[in-house]
Design a protein around this motif. Structure first.
Motif, PDB file in Angstrom:
ATOM      1  N   TYR A 156       0.836  -1.197   0.000  1.00 61.08           N
ATOM      2  CA  TYR A 156       0.000   0.000   0.000  1.00 61.08           C
ATOM      3  C   TYR A 156       0.874   1.251   0.000  1.00 61.08           C
ATOM      4  O   TYR A 156       0.650   2.188  -0.775  1.00 61.08           O
TER       5      TYR A 156
ATOM      6  N   GLN B 228       1.029   4.095  -2.951  1.00 57.38           N
ATOM      7  CA  GLN B 228       0.112   5.102  -2.427  1.00 57.38           C
ATOM      8  C   GLN B 228      -0.205   6.198  -3.450  1.00 57.38           C
ATOM      9  O   GLN B 228      -1.349   6.614  -3.594  1.00 57.38           O
TER      10      GLN B 228
ATOM     11  N   HIS C 230      -2.634   4.743  -5.888  1.00 56.81           N
ATOM     12  CA  HIS C 230      -3.894   4.479  -5.198  1.00 56.81           C
ATOM     13  C   HIS C 230      -4.705   5.757  -5.032  1.00 56.81           C
ATOM     14  O   HIS C 230      -5.915   5.785  -5.244  1.00 56.81           O
TER      15      HIS C 230
END
Length: 83
Positions: free
Chosen positions: A47, A51, A54
């Motif tokens: 993640y 990031q 995302h």
């Protein structure tokens, strides 16, 4: 809390030495703290690495309120999230 205060108090000067794009760097007021389960560490690393990509699809506000409301059923006061 004290650690975050120290980081926020002393890091901007150093960050601003890292190039022109950081000349206007400042920390926002407040902070959040999150814990993760050790078994999820690979997901968390992925993640963090992804990031930027995302957050092209999901903004921080929607992501955080989704985690609080939908995933964990946590009640919160928006005053403490954004003010």
């Amino acid at each position: 809390m004290k650690l975050v205060q120290e980081i926020k108090a002393h890091s901007p000067k150093w960050i601003k030495t890292k190039g022109r794009k950081y000349e206007q760097f400042f920390w926002q007021d407040g902070y959040g703290a999150f814990s993760v389960c050790e078994k999820d560490i690979d997901k968390i690393i992925s993640y963090i690495k992804n990031q930027r990509q995302h957050h092209q699809n999901t903004n921080y506000k929607d992501e955080l309120t989704g985690i609080l409301e939908k995933k964990h059923k946590i009640e919160y006061n928006e005053k403490y999230l954004w003010d």
